[in-house]
Write a protein that holds these residues in place. Structure first.
Motif: not given
Length: 407
Positions: A127-128, A130, A137, A141, A369, A373, A376
């Motif tokens: 995620v970080r 992305g 997504l 992910v 996940v 999300l 973050e």
């Protein structure tokens, strides 16, 4: 003999639009058990009947028939090589129960709970990286996470992980292809990947059997069973099955994330109350299964709601409609984050002997996940400038090719 062999000019699974995969608004609009000329098989829609069929040993899950569909149109040499390779690793019929016994020590709730910190760390890393203010997504992910989770819970050596991920993605693409994919290219890559994966896996399993660890492979190897197949052979089959099903996991991740993000009020609620993540995941799984219809073949004659089902006939268990059966689910068309999932159980992951081995692992991935999300990107939303694009939408598979978001 497979259905494909009996009906060389038409296969009931071949079309992606055999019948409308969108669930009926009321189950009463269609009979719970009916014959479909379009699909050349029985369609089972009611929740009670779908559960009954999943329990019934007279109905088999024929992976051979599903493989036949994927092989149609390929050269005889390539199709034969793939059929021979997978035939050496049967995972249905008589092998279904022994494989479940073999897998059991690796998939207990307690063991899977120990995997959760690793899953969450992997999800956070993906995620970080992305993007700065938006990302897809699926690409960032949903596609990479499932294979990386398997690599971790299998405790694969670091030096082998790049090869494993390549094999895994080739097999996932073959077993869960996009509608416009080059089937010949996918099949050739899958054959090479299967051979490479299995030749690498066998010595690894032999070593784990001699010196077991705490990983899932070692735990599954603990079971000794009578019969011609060894523990190493059965765990090899289980590992291959889990890898082949990675495309399903990717699709299910995307479907659930879209179902949640399409409801801004739900996202706001989850930001405030993280305890609602688990019931929200269950509700999204109910409404958007990645496999809307499960395929079975009649092995022995049976009668269901007065209809005679004969050996060799195809049976389609309409999971998507069963998950909205008003006899089981109150307000079935509504997303109810406070629904009692223990009393109103969906069948997205199957049931009984046909319940997915990796269901618990998938649930952990989904919850982790969403947790990451929410932490973050609390302002996460679907990207209104770039609409999501379905990879495919049919009775046997539903998943997203892209799922753009921004924050």
């Amino acid at each position: 003999m497979s259905i494909a062999a009996r009906q060389p000019h038409h296969h009931p699974l071949e079309s992606e639009t055999l019948f409308d995969p969108t669930p009926r608004r009321a189950l009463g609009e269609e009979e719970p058990v009916s014959w479909s000329e379009a699909s050349r098989g029985w369609i089972i829609r009611g929740h009670e009947d779908v559960l009954g069929c999943l329990r019934d040993s007279r109905l088999g899950s024929s992976h051979e028939d599903l493989l036949d569909v994927r092989l149609r149109g390929l050269s005889p040499e390539l199709a034969g090589a793939l059929r021979e390779t997978f035939a050496a690793h049967p995972w249905d019929g008589r092998e279904a129960a022994p494989l479940r016994r073999q897998a059991a020590p690796g998939f207990t709730p307690q063991v899977l709970d120990t995997c959760r910190p690793v899953i969450r760390d992997l999800a956070a890393r993906l995620v970080r990286r992305g993007g700065q203010d938006r990302m897809d997504l699926v690409r960032a992910v949903c596609a990479p996470l499932p294979a990386r989770v398997l690599a971790e819970v299998f405790a694969l050596p670091e030096r082998d992980r790049e090869s494993f991920l390549a094999w895994a993605w080739h097999l996932a693409d073959f077993h869960s292809p996009a509608a416009d994919a080059d089937r010949g290219a996918l099949a050739r890559a899958a054959l090479d990947a299967t051979r490479g994966f299995l030749s690498w896996l066998t010595p690894l399993l032999e070593a784990r059997r001699r010196a077991p660890g705490e990983d899932l492979l070692s735990r599954m190897l603990q079971v000794e069973q009578p019969g011609a197949r060894t523990a190493v052979q059965r765990v090899s089959t289980l590992a291959l099955l889990l890898v082949c099903e990675l495309g399903f996991v990717t699709d299910q991740l995307g479907n659930v994330l879209h179902e949640v993000l399409a409801r801004p009020e739900l996202w706001r609620m989850l930001r405030v109350d993280r305890s609602r993540i688990r019931p929200a995941v269950e509700e999204a799984l109910r409404l958007q299964p990645a496999r809307p219809v499960l395929y079975r073949a009649v092995g022995e004659s049976l009668t269901l709601r007065g209809r005679a089902l004969r050996p060799g006939e195809a049976v389609f268990l309409d999971v998507a409609t069963a998950n909205r059966d008003p006899q089981v689910f109150t307000t079935p068309e509504r997303f109810e984050p406070h629904r009692d999932a223990a009393r109103q159980k969906h069948v997205t992951f199957g049931f009984g002997l046909h319940h997915r081995l990796d269901a618990g692992l998938i649930r952990h991935e989904l919850e982790c996940v969403l947790e990451v999300l929410l932490e973050e990107f609390p302002g996460l939303r679907l990207d209104e400038e770039r609409l999501p694009r379905l990879k495919r939408h049919g009775p046997l598979a539903r998943g997203f090719e892209t799922l753009p978001v921004r924050w």
